[in-house]
Write a protein that holds these residues in place. Structure first.
Motif, PDB file in Angstrom:
ATOM      1  N   PHE A 219       0.829  -1.211   0.000  1.00  0.00           N
ATOM      2  CA  PHE A 219       0.000   0.000   0.000  1.00  0.00           C
ATOM      3  C   PHE A 219       0.870   1.271   0.000  1.00  0.00           C
TER       4      PHE A 219
ATOM      5  N   TRP B 198      -1.173  -7.856  -5.769  1.00  0.00           N
ATOM      6  CA  TRP B 198      -2.471  -7.185  -5.849  1.00  0.00           C
ATOM      7  C   TRP B 198      -3.112  -7.138  -4.460  1.00  0.00           C
ATOM      8  N   HIS B 199      -4.337  -6.593  -4.376  1.00  0.00           N
ATOM      9  CA  HIS B 199      -4.857  -6.331  -3.035  1.00  0.00           C
ATOM     10  C   HIS B 199      -6.347  -6.597  -2.926  1.00  0.00           C
ATOM     11  N   GLY B 200      -6.789  -7.703  -3.484  1.00  0.00           N
ATOM     12  CA  GLY B 200      -8.177  -8.061  -3.214  1.00  0.00           C
ATOM     13  C   GLY B 200      -8.891  -8.708  -4.382  1.00  0.00           C
TER      14      GLY B 200
ATOM     15  N   LYS C  77     -16.011  -4.654  -7.386  1.00  0.00           N
ATOM     16  CA  LYS C  77     -16.187  -3.499  -8.255  1.00  0.00           C
ATOM     17  C   LYS C  77     -15.307  -3.661  -9.484  1.00  0.00           C
TER      18      LYS C  77
ATOM     19  N   ARG D 230      -2.029 -13.023   2.322  1.00  0.00           N
ATOM     20  CA  ARG D 230      -2.482 -12.186   3.428  1.00  0.00           C
ATOM     21  C   ARG D 230      -3.523 -12.905   4.286  1.00  0.00           C
TER      22      ARG D 230
ATOM     23  N   PRO E 126     -15.277   0.620   4.816  1.00  0.00           N
ATOM     24  CA  PRO E 126     -15.797   0.894   3.464  1.00  0.00           C
ATOM     25  C   PRO E 126     -14.666   1.183   2.475  1.00  0.00           C
ATOM     26  N   THR E 127     -15.018   1.229   1.210  1.00  0.00           N
ATOM     27  CA  THR E 127     -14.030   1.572   0.193  1.00  0.00           C
ATOM     28  C   THR E 127     -14.088   3.073  -0.116  1.00  0.00           C
ATOM     29  N   TRP E 128     -13.414   3.529  -1.153  1.00  0.00           N
ATOM     30  CA  TRP E 128     -13.366   4.944  -1.533  1.00  0.00           C
ATOM     31  C   TRP E 128     -14.344   5.202  -2.674  1.00  0.00           C
TER      32      TRP E 128
ATOM     33  N   ARG F 240     -12.451   2.048  10.016  1.00  0.00           N
ATOM     34  CA  ARG F 240     -11.245   1.882   9.211  1.00  0.00           C
ATOM     35  C   ARG F 240     -11.513   2.429   7.807  1.00  0.00           C
ATOM     36  N   THR F 241     -10.934   3.608   7.479  1.00  0.00           N
ATOM     37  CA  THR F 241     -11.142   4.135   6.124  1.00  0.00           C
ATOM     38  C   THR F 241     -10.108   3.516   5.179  1.00  0.00           C
ATOM     39  N   HIS F 242     -10.388   3.637   3.910  1.00  0.00           N
ATOM     40  CA  HIS F 242      -9.507   3.096   2.867  1.00  0.00           C
ATOM     41  C   HIS F 242      -8.184   3.887   2.843  1.00  0.00           C
ATOM     42  N   TYR F 243      -7.121   3.256   2.373  1.00  0.00           N
ATOM     43  CA  TYR F 243      -5.804   3.931   2.394  1.00  0.00           C
ATOM     44  C   TYR F 243      -5.729   5.124   1.441  1.00  0.00           C
TER      45      TYR F 243
ATOM     46  N   ILE G 115      -4.848  -4.445   8.230  1.00  0.00           N
ATOM     47  CA  ILE G 115      -6.276  -4.696   8.455  1.00  0.00           C
ATOM     48  C   ILE G 115      -6.539  -6.160   8.812  1.00  0.00           C
TER      49      ILE G 115
ATOM     50  N   SER H 122     -16.059  -2.858  -0.943  1.00  0.00           N
ATOM     51  CA  SER H 122     -14.638  -3.138  -0.787  1.00  0.00           C
ATOM     52  C   SER H 122     -14.394  -4.641  -0.876  1.00  0.00           C
ATOM     53  N   SER H 123     -13.179  -4.978  -1.310  1.00  0.00           N
ATOM     54  CA  SER H 123     -12.829  -6.401  -1.401  1.00  0.00           C
ATOM     55  C   SER H 123     -12.651  -7.035  -0.023  1.00  0.00           C
TER      56      SER H 123
HETATM   57  N1  C2G Z   1      -8.597  -1.799   2.788  1.00  0.00           N
HETATM   58  C1  C2G Z   1      -8.396  -1.358   4.076  1.00  0.00           C
HETATM   59  N2  C2G Z   1      -9.349  -0.588   4.673  1.00  0.00           N
HETATM   60  C2  C2G Z   1     -10.491  -0.264   4.027  1.00  0.00           C
HETATM   61  C3  C2G Z   1     -10.700  -0.697   2.730  1.00  0.00           C
HETATM   62  C4  C2G Z   1      -9.720  -1.463   2.122  1.00  0.00           C
HETATM   63  O1  C2G Z   1      -7.360  -1.658   4.682  1.00  0.00           O
HETATM   64  N3  C2G Z   1     -11.406   0.512   4.628  1.00  0.00           N
HETATM   65  C5  C2G Z   1      -7.557  -2.647   2.166  1.00  0.00           C
HETATM   66  C6  C2G Z   1      -7.975  -4.113   2.167  1.00  0.00           C
HETATM   67  O2  C2G Z   1      -6.841  -4.912   2.270  1.00  0.00           O
HETATM   68  C7  C2G Z   1      -8.635  -4.276   0.816  1.00  0.00           C
HETATM   69  C8  C2G Z   1      -7.729  -3.411  -0.032  1.00  0.00           C
HETATM   70  O3  C2G Z   1      -7.397  -2.310   0.802  1.00  0.00           O
HETATM   71  O4  C2G Z   1      -8.686  -5.606   0.417  1.00  0.00           O
HETATM   72  C9  C2G Z   1      -8.363  -2.945  -1.312  1.00  0.00           C
HETATM   73  O5  C2G Z   1      -9.435  -2.103  -1.013  1.00  0.00           O
HETATM   74  P1  C2G Z   1     -10.782  -2.015  -1.853  1.00  0.00           P
HETATM   75  O6  C2G Z   1     -11.745  -1.293  -0.984  1.00  0.00           O
HETATM   76  O7  C2G Z   1     -11.215  -3.338  -2.349  1.00  0.00           O
HETATM   77  O8  C2G Z   1     -10.491  -1.058  -3.067  1.00  0.00           O
HETATM   78  P2  C2G Z   1      -9.292  -0.842  -4.090  1.00  0.00           P
HETATM   79  O9  C2G Z   1      -8.084  -0.397  -3.374  1.00  0.00           O
HETATM   80  O10 C2G Z   1      -9.851   0.047  -5.111  1.00  0.00           O
HETATM   81  O11 C2G Z   1      -8.990  -2.241  -4.693  1.00  0.00           O
HETATM   82  O12 C2G Z   1      -9.347  -5.903  -6.594  1.00  0.00           O
HETATM   83  C10 C2G Z   1      -9.320  -5.248  -5.396  1.00  0.00           C
HETATM   84  C11 C2G Z   1     -10.243  -4.097  -5.265  1.00  0.00           C
HETATM   85  O13 C2G Z   1     -11.518  -4.340  -5.636  1.00  0.00           O
HETATM   86  C12 C2G Z   1      -9.697  -2.811  -5.743  1.00  0.00           C
END
Ligand code: C2G
Length: 719
Positions: free
Chosen positions: A342, A446-448, A452, A511, A544-546, A580-583, A608, A623-624
């Motif tokens: 990240f 990768w990260h999930g 989406k 992970r 949640p995601t962004w 926990r907000t997204h990075y 996380i 979010s993933s």
């Molecule tokens: N994450 C986190 N805290 C959040 C949201 C996400 O730490 N509130 C971390 C998790 O490890 C999550 C990763 O960031 O799996 C990816 O976040 P997503 O919300 O899924 O979004 P994005 O970064 O756009 O990744 O293919 C993966 C995703 O769908 C795209």
């Protein structure tokens, strides 16, 4: 009044995206209604021959021969008209017989619905100038969006001109009568976000482009300075030259510049002095006098100033220069393994799991010094040298164990290790400037698992970098391996990243090994204690995601907590909330002292995965995180307050959330609170769906993914 709308549909436009563009174009024509002056419309869509494309000019000519309107309007198949555009233009045309009526042009990245509902970008680009954003490249003398009385049309389009057939065609019309503008009548010129599979004409790399430009400009008539044609040509040249790099990704050479200068042949020095000042004037005058190299140097200086770099450049640019000129000249150190998770914000995710799996091997070295061994761990040398680990990290809470070095992202040391490392283990995209050297292995974790839609599967790109498909494509070409958690992700990555299956390691997510760790209860208790969470409370993790369209800048997104903490407070005797907000989120949550009794903000918490371990319920949206969390078989709630916008405009989903999600979709904080109150019922209600979900997405995770990935990638490499 009868209007013939002419739309060429090119042979290359066979993708689903091209079809979707054409659908928008057609729908926009169907939506046109007269305002005052009555009119009828015939829309002639002329498809090109896929086996032997003839091009725009030929398709337009073919359609014009069939057309029987008193006015022609050229509308490209990837563009659309704004509401009432035709009505407004027709009213002006009725007041000015025999005069062309030009609609106002707007450039947009977005489809019609999003644009017209106010979610679009719509910059007005009716007239370019040196002051305007040079990213906006204006088509010189474009016939698009002009209601042209057929009596003014003398010639056909020159079918030998691929890019600039409009120039001689339109100049012949405007020489007879200059156009009047229909204010508020918008022609939307749509930008293509997928220049890999569906480039617009102005994105095609073609060495002959500027020779054709000069040729087309040579055919315009003498009265060019009076009717706006020369303004178009000059504006176009300034825009092209001050883009920063060559507009079509080639390099400006002497020939290109000579052709551009040649295009100004019909332009006088006096005209340039009257209409331009500043850098635009300087560039044009130098070109006019044949001082092409000097014109280009002036344009480059302008770009540098605009980026506020100055001659010496920004500190980052300096580091990059040292990287390029010094560090990259040093040999690659094959034994140097660089880890980054990240963007250096955390010591976590799959990179951490792989690192811990690999570095534990060194514990066996330590036995010699009397320390504890971890049996079965990885150990090795590469290229005859003992492996060295380096972590890119900027998080004070990250305590990285084992023998390693740490560097801050973007520091000079970072550039050094990026240049010299023999393996890079990352979970996001590497910087766009990075060029992989021989012998380097790039492992992309990768990260999930995606719900989406990603990259090339996204229709419109609403995020801060609309050109991200092309950038992503270039960056992902250097990945040697890409980790996938399940067959579903593999398919998504193949279509979303245009990535080859042979390079995808479908072996589970390292992970998620943590979620199967034999000592996970002990670890969870330690984390809970560290965070000061009362041991007697159930923990709810809200992650949640962004939102793509809500940003300050690329990578810096806004966030307003949508979960109403006043309502959640009703549950404080039973639950403790971890937010926990997204990075990508730049905004900080602010909690009152009263709220801190039942809520904590763990947005900057290192990993996380540890928050999954301590929580009893997960609330998320798109979010993933829920794919990973399902490994724990604990309840999941989906708080999707903006469901329709996210699905229909921002992203779209790979599957139907309503039928496949392992928990309820909830739209208000009240519904979330009620679901938490009856969480046992939720569990029972979703038991079957949950089981199917785990079977579909979590079947590879078992605690051994880091080992499998490390062996698959490095076994041959490391002795
Ligand atoms: N994450 C986190 N805290 C959040 C949201 C996400 O730490 N509130 C971390 C998790 O490890 C999550 C990763 O960031 O799996 C990816 O976040 P997503 O919300 O899924 O979004 P994005 O970064 O756009 O990744 O293919 C993966 C995703 O769908 C795209």
């Amino acid at each position: 009044m009868k209007i013939s709308i002419i739309t060429p549909y090119l042979g290359s436009e066979t993708t689903a995206q091209a079809q979707a563009f054409l659908d928008d174009c057609r729908a926009s024509v169907e939506a046109q209604e007269p305002i005052g002056t009555p009119f009828t419309v015939e829309h002639l869509v002329m498809p090109d021959d896929i086996s032997g494309p003839k091009g725009v000019a030929a398709m337009r000519n073919a359609a014009c021969r069939k057309a029987c309107g008193d006015f022609f309007l050229f509308l490209d198949s990837d563009d659309y008209l704004g509401d009432n555009a035709l009505g407004l233009a027709a009213d002006i045309a009725a007041k000015h017989p025999g005069v062309p009526v030009a609609m106002e042009k707007r450039r947009t990245w977005y489809k019609r619905d999003a644009e017209l509902q106010g979610n679009g970008s719509g910059e007005n680009v009716s007239r370019p100038s040196s002051e305007k954003d040079p990213e906006i490249i204006f088509n010189p003398c474009s016939v698009l969006g002009i209601l042209i009385p057929v009596s003014l049309i003398k010639d056909e389009f020159d079918e030998d001109l691929k890019y600039y057939c409009d120039i001689p065609y339109l100049s012949a019309i405007l020489e007879q009568n200059a156009a009047v503008t229909a204010e508020g009548a918008y022609y939307y010129k749509r930008r293509h976000n997928d220049s890999v599979r569906y480039p617009a004409l102005d994105q095609i790399k073609d060495k002959n482009r500027y020779a054709e430009f000069e040729l087309a400009c040579g055919r315009i008539g003498k009265k060019t300075e009076e009717n706006g044609i020369m303004l178009d040509i000059c504006g176009y040249i300034i825009c092209k030259m001050t883009r920063g790099k060559h507009p079509e990704g080639l390099t400006w050479d002497k020939d290109d510049l000579a052709h551009v200068a040649g295009a100004l042949r019909l332009c006088s020095e006096d005209f340039i002095r009257r209409n331009y000042k500043g850098v635009g004037r300087k560039i044009l005058l130098r070109l006019l006098k044949g001082k092409c190299a000097s014109a280009q140097r002036r344009a480059a200086l302008h770009v540098m100033n605009r980026k506020k770099r100055g001659i010496l450049g920004s500190p980052l640019q300096w580091k990059w220069n040292i990287y390029k000129r010094i560090f990259r000249k040093l040999p690659v150190k094959k034994e140097l393994f660089l880890f980054e998770s990240f963007l250096g914000k955390s010591y976590g995710d799959s990179c951490r799991a792989i690192y811990e799996y690999m570095s534990e091997g060194f514990a066996s070295d330590r036995t010699k010094e009397g320390e504890k061994t971890t049996p079965g761990a990885y150990n090795g040398t590469r290229g005859g040298r003992r492996i060295q680990f380096v972590w890119v990290i900027d998080n004070k809470d990250a305590h990285i164990p084992g023998r390693h070095k740490e560097v801050k992202p973007q520091s000079l040391k970072y550039f050094y290790y990026v240049a010299r490392c023999g393996a890079w283990i990352n979970n996001m995209r590497q910087p766009a400037w990075y060029e992989k050297r021989d012998g380097v292995i790039f492992l992309e974790c990768w990260h999930g698992t995606p719900l989406k839609k990603l990259v090339f599967d996204m229709e419109d790109v609403h995020s801060a970098s609309p050109e991200y498909k092309m950038t992503f494509y270039r960056q992902s070409r250097i990945w040697d391996w890409l980790v996938s958690d399940n067959a579903f992700s593999t398919n998504a990555f193949m279509s979303a990243f245009l990535f080859p299956k042979e390079k995808i390691l479908e072996l589970g997510y390292p992970r998620n090994d943590l979620l199967y760790a034999p000592d996970k209860e002990r670890r969870a208790a330690a984390v809970k204690e560290k965070l000061g969470i009362p041991a007697d409370k159930k923990v709810v993790l809200y992650a949640p995601t962004w939102r793509d369209d809500d940003f300050y800048a690329p990578g810096q997104y806004k966030f307003d907590l949508p979960l109403d903490l006043n309502i959640m407070e009703e549950l404080k005797d039973r639950y403790f909330f971890v937010l926990r907000t997204h990075y990508f989120i730049a905004d900080h949550l602010s909690l009152s002292d009263a709220q801190k009794e039942f809520v904590t903000d763990c947005s900057r918490y290192n990993d996380i995965g540890e928050l999954y371990l301590i929580s009893d319920v997960l609330i998320t949206d798109y979010s993933s995180v829920f794919f990973d969390y399902a490994n724990l078989r604990r309840p999941i709630l989906f708080y999707v307050y903006d469901f329709e916008k996210y699905r229909d405009t921002l992203r779209g989903f790979y599957f139907d959330m309503e039928s496949r999600c392992p928990g309820p979709l909830l739209y208000t904080s009240r519904e979330v609170a009620d679901a938490l109150k009856g969480i046992e019922t939720v569990g029972a209600e979703f038991a079957d769906k949950y089981r199917d979900f785990v079977n579909d997405f979590c079947y590879l995770d078992d605690g051994g993914a880091a080992r499998r990935i490390t062996e698959a990638v490095f076994k041959e490499e490391i002795s």
